[in-house]
Design a protein around this motif. Sequence first.
Motif, PDB file in Angstrom:
ATOM      1  N   GLN A 102       0.873  -1.304   0.107  1.00 15.07           N
ATOM      2  CA  GLN A 102      -0.022   0.084  -0.166  1.00 15.07           C
ATOM      3  C   GLN A 102       0.952   1.209   0.250  1.00 15.07           C
ATOM      4  O   GLN A 102       1.711   1.308   0.623  1.00 15.07           O
ATOM      5  CB  GLN A 102      -0.902   0.060   1.286  1.00 15.07           C
ATOM      6  N   ARG A 140       0.865  11.478  -7.552  1.00 13.16           N
ATOM      7  CA  ARG A 140       0.517  10.150  -7.133  1.00 13.16           C
ATOM      8  C   ARG A 140       2.088   9.837  -6.864  1.00 13.16           C
ATOM      9  O   ARG A 140       3.072  10.153  -7.581  1.00 13.16           O
ATOM     10  CB  ARG A 140       0.232   9.081  -8.038  1.00 13.16           C
ATOM     11  N   TRP A 176       1.704   1.645  -7.078  1.00 12.25           N
ATOM     12  CA  TRP A 176       1.222   3.242  -7.216  1.00 12.25           C
ATOM     13  C   TRP A 176       0.087   3.529  -6.016  1.00 12.25           C
ATOM     14  O   TRP A 176      -0.348   2.548  -5.666  1.00 12.25           O
ATOM     15  CB  TRP A 176       0.622   3.439  -8.415  1.00 12.25           C
ATOM     16  N   GLN A 186      -2.921   6.071  -4.495  1.00 11.73           N
ATOM     17  CA  GLN A 186      -4.183   6.617  -5.382  1.00 11.73           C
ATOM     18  C   GLN A 186      -4.154   7.840  -5.792  1.00 11.73           C
ATOM     19  O   GLN A 186      -5.111   8.146  -6.617  1.00 11.73           O
ATOM     20  CB  GLN A 186      -5.519   6.218  -4.265  1.00 11.73           C
TER      21      GLN A 186
END
Length: 124
Positions: free
Chosen positions: A3, A95, A114, A116
């Motif tokens: 994450q 991002r 990546w 959000q």
Amino acid sequence: QVQLVESGGGLVQAGGSLRLSCAASGLTFSSYTMGWFRQAPGKERDFVAAINWSGGFTSYADSVKGRFTISRDNAKNTVYLQMSSLKPEDTAVYRCAAGLISYSWRNAGGYNYWGQGTQVTVSS
């Protein structure tokens, strides 16, 4: 799972500053090159800045050089983007990305993970 979570975006007047953060989890953060990219409505995604695993090497887009600074804290699994002298054309979704890459930092395709994104809006 991996994450990447960005924070710090918002609305700021031209000439102002913001600091974006990207907190990473689920990966060996200190092994990854970290990058920041941005995308404005109707435009392509653009490279902004990148930093190597140790923080010893950085790269910037010409449009932000001298105004933005990328840094990282491997103890906190976090990468930062300090943005100063902001301009309306800096308005975009920003991002962060993580990649096991040692070159072509400006190529988005080289990054494995990546976030959000966080919205940055600069008013004139």
